[in-house]
Scaffold this motif. Structure first.
Motif, PDB file in Angstrom:
ATOM      1  N   THR A 163       0.853  -1.195   0.000  1.00 31.83           N
ATOM      2  CA  THR A 163       0.000   0.000   0.000  1.00 31.83           C
ATOM      3  C   THR A 163       0.882   1.236   0.000  1.00 31.83           C
ATOM      4  O   THR A 163       1.985   1.251   0.572  1.00 31.83           O
ATOM      5  CB  THR A 163      -0.929   0.011   1.217  1.00 31.83           C
ATOM      6  N   THR A 164       0.387   2.308  -0.655  1.00 30.99           N
ATOM      7  CA  THR A 164       1.195   3.518  -0.845  1.00 30.99           C
ATOM      8  C   THR A 164       0.411   4.747  -0.425  1.00 30.99           C
ATOM      9  O   THR A 164      -0.831   4.739  -0.380  1.00 30.99           O
ATOM     10  CB  THR A 164       1.622   3.660  -2.314  1.00 30.99           C
TER      11      THR A 164
ATOM     12  N   THR B 157      -3.256  -1.839  -7.912  1.00 31.83           N
ATOM     13  CA  THR B 157      -4.567  -2.186  -7.373  1.00 31.83           C
ATOM     14  C   THR B 157      -5.635  -1.374  -8.095  1.00 31.83           C
ATOM     15  O   THR B 157      -5.337  -0.423  -8.826  1.00 31.83           O
ATOM     16  CB  THR B 157      -4.626  -1.910  -5.864  1.00 31.83           C
TER      17      THR B 157
ATOM     18  N   ARG C   6      -3.713   2.998  -5.532  1.00 32.06           N
ATOM     19  CA  ARG C   6      -2.901   3.356  -4.358  1.00 32.06           C
ATOM     20  C   ARG C   6      -2.259   2.108  -3.755  1.00 32.06           C
ATOM     21  O   ARG C   6      -2.326   1.868  -2.546  1.00 32.06           O
ATOM     22  CB  ARG C   6      -3.755   4.081  -3.325  1.00 32.06           C
ATOM     23  N   GLY C   7      -1.641   1.296  -4.583  1.00 33.30           N
ATOM     24  CA  GLY C   7      -0.963   0.104  -4.103  1.00 33.30           C
ATOM     25  C   GLY C   7      -0.545  -0.780  -5.250  1.00 33.30           C
ATOM     26  O   GLY C   7      -0.895  -0.555  -6.418  1.00 33.30           O
TER      27      GLY C   7
END
Length: 612
Positions: free
Chosen positions: A536-537, A561, A565-566
């Motif tokens: 995850t980011t 994803t 955001r990942g």
């Protein structure tokens, strides 16, 4: 008999046929019955006054042999009025006093009256005077008449009053039958191979109870005797597995209906038929060996009394196959409160496993125990199992509630044991219960079927593809139903192809492939293992950056994803710590790293041996 009374009281024309052999009687009467029905329709639907609708009552039975080809002949009687089941009663005194006998542990070996699949053939042989029934010493009570002065034609239901007690303040389960005994006592014939089952509750015990014996049409010749037998077991029925002692006293005579208005068209049995006891013993011995192999039940296992299901070394071969298995060496265990998902591709053996679990088919090897009791066809512990397989048949013109009431009545169990309101609350059908089932949507029918499976609140509930034909909201509701049911400490086993639903509703999984167990355990354990990592980011990851991560050494793939955001990263030699170092070097704004695998990913990996 009840239908005749109701139809006649309503003013409609009605006639009654008693047919030799019943549903298992073969084709002896098919043509005659079809012709009778056709003539009836011609007379009362087409209003053809010339059509012969036949007598008001007709009974046929097999008896005698055609000397030209050895075929069995049909014979019987008829009457201008239907006599009912108890017309022209004659009392026949019985001797025997009070008898004590036992139901053995596991109800094995059972007495033999009829064998499924060959019942019609045995009924024909019984009409020819060949006795094929067996009662085991110590497992039955016998009461007998004096030799008859004249022949007696019995047409209907004999009755007798008895006084029964059972040890341990439990129900007495008995099987009643009336034999025709030859003058020398060496041969007994069970008319039409019929027995009647009885369950006598503790409140009925210790006082006279009138019991109805099987309805028959049979002629007892002069010099023969009537033998009334109550057995603790019977091959055609399930009996209590727990041992018990029964005491039976025949308080009154045996009352037999003679139907004096019925005119017979048959002679008595030929004398030579009573000379076949040796053949009967040989056949019965063969049936006994087969029955004992099929019905021998292991003793209960006290250590598994609280375990809903344990399967050990279960194997089942395909029909007529030497080495092809539908299920092979399958073993797993299910605990209370679990919702277990049974998964596998088509042909994995899931349905075969469920059919063995419900006692519909018998395994070739291994065993299934439900609450410590070994499963066999008709095992008493199956009363603690509810099942929904391939949909349920409802009467469309009746309401949902009426359908459930009728279904429970058909089980013969007390109304208070149904827990209908509790099952309906879990199923969540609401006001729809008062509406005719024909107005139901597919989802409502499915939920009504689930409620039917829940009647009696069984401790183990088996659901095979319960979400078939449902839309997403209905699937979500079905998921909630399963979760609520198991929340009360009961157990649910569900077979489904919707992996996302299994992942959300099941606590444990059993994955099968080609008849074998691939993996079993908690859902989190199965989906949480493997080489798929979720990164995850803090901000959205660009496609070029994802491509740089995918090109790192030891990385099999990296995809963004759905929300961007990942990253879903599949490791191919690299370690998690090495991946984190490389991500930091590439200035990826990492906020979390952990294992991730959807059930679909896990399932495909498991059934492909890790190649997917």
């Amino acid at each position: 008999d009840a239908m005749q009374k109701a139809i006649s009281a309503n003013g409609a024309p009605v006639s009654v046929d008693w047919i030799a052999g019943g549903h298992d009687g073969g084709d002896n009467e098919t043509g005659r019955v079809e012709g009778r029905v056709g003539d009836w329709f011609d007379r009362y639907l087409k209003e053809d006054t010339g059509a012969d609708a036949g007598p008001a009552f007709r009974v046929t039975r097999t008896g005698g042999v055609d000397s030209t080809d050895g075929a069995a002949l049909l014979r019987g009687a008829s009457g201008d009025t239907y006599p009912g089941l108890r017309s022209g009663g004659r009392d026949i005194a019985l001797g025997g006093g009070t008898k004590t006998f036992r139901n053995p542990a596991g109800s094995s070996p059972p007495a033999i009256s009829a064998v499924p699949g060959v019942g019609g053939g045995l009924a024909q042989l019984s009409s020819l005077g060949v006795g094929l029934s067996l009662d085991f010493p110590g497992q039955f009570a016998r009461f007998e008449s004096a030799p008859l002065d004249t022949s007696v034609r019995v047409t209907g239901t004999p009755t007798v009053k008895v006084n029964v007690t059972a040890s341990g303040d439990r129900d007495a389960v008995l099987f009643g039958k009336v034999y025709d005994v030859s003058p020398d006592g060496r041969q007994q014939v069970l008319p039409h191979q019929l027995v009647a089952p009885y369950r006598i509750t503790p409140d009925q015990q210790g006082k006279p109870v009138e019991l109805a014996l099987p309805a028959v049409d049979h002629e007892f010749d002069a010099g023969h005797r009537l033998r009334l037998v109550f057995s603790a077991t019977d091959l055609g029925y399930a009996s209590p597995a727990e041992p018990a002692t029964y005491t039976v006293t025949a308080d009154g005579p045996l009352t037999v209906p003679t139907a004096p208005a019925v005119r017979t068209a048959a002679a008595t049995l030929p004398w030579w038929t009573w000379g076949l006891p040796a053949a009967a013993v040989v056949i019965a011995a063969g049936l006994l060996l087969t029955a004992r192999r099929r019905t021998a039940t292991p003793a209960p296992d006290p250590a598994l009394t609280d375990v809903p299901l344990q399967i050990t070394g279960l194997s089942k071969k395909y029909a007529k196959s030497v080495d092809r298995y539908a299920v092979r060496e399958l073993s797993f265990r299910v605990e209370k409160g679990q919702v277990l998902g049974l998964l596998g591709p088509n042909g994995a053996g899931k349905t075969t496993t469920l059919r063995m679990l419900m006692g519909l088919i018998t395994p070739d090897e291994g065993e299934i125990r439900v609450f410590g009791q070994a499963i066999r066809p008709g095992a008493p512990v199956l009363s603690r199992v509810g099942a929904f397989v391939e949909g349920a048949g409802f009467l469309p013109h009746l309401s949902g509630r009426a359908n459930l009431d009728l279904y429970w009545q058909a089980t013969g169990r007390p109304a208070e044991d149904a827990h209908i309101d509790e099952a309906l609350e879990i199923a969540g059908l609401g006001d729809a219960l008062a509406r005719a089932v024909r107005t139901y949507s597919q989802g409502m029918r499915q939920r009504l079927a689930i409620a039917q499976a829940m009647l009696g609140m069984p401790d183990l509930l088996i659901l095979d593809e319960p979400t078939n034909g449902l839309d997403p909201p209905q699937i979500r509701e079905m998921r909630d139903v399963m979760i609520r049911y198991a929340a009360g400490g009961r157990t649910v086993i569900v077979s489904s192809h919707l992996l996302s639903e299994v992942e959300q509703s099941c606590t444990h999984l059993v994955v099968m492939d080609r008849g074998r167990l691939v993996q079993a355990g908690p859902v989190a354990e199965i989906t949480g293992s493997g080489d798929m990592i979720l990164v995850t980011t803090a901000e959205e990851v660009s496609e070029p950056l994802a491509e740089k991560v995918a090109a790192l050494p030891g990385i099999g793939s990296a995809v963004r994803t759905d929300d961007g955001r990942g990253l879903l990263v599949r490791l191919d030699g690299a370690t998690t710590s090495r991946l984190v170092s490389d991500l930091v070097r590439l200035d990826v704004p990492v906020t979390g790293v952990g294992p991730h695998r959807r059930l679909e990913d896990a399932f495909l990996t498991l059934i492909s041996g890790g190649a997917a």
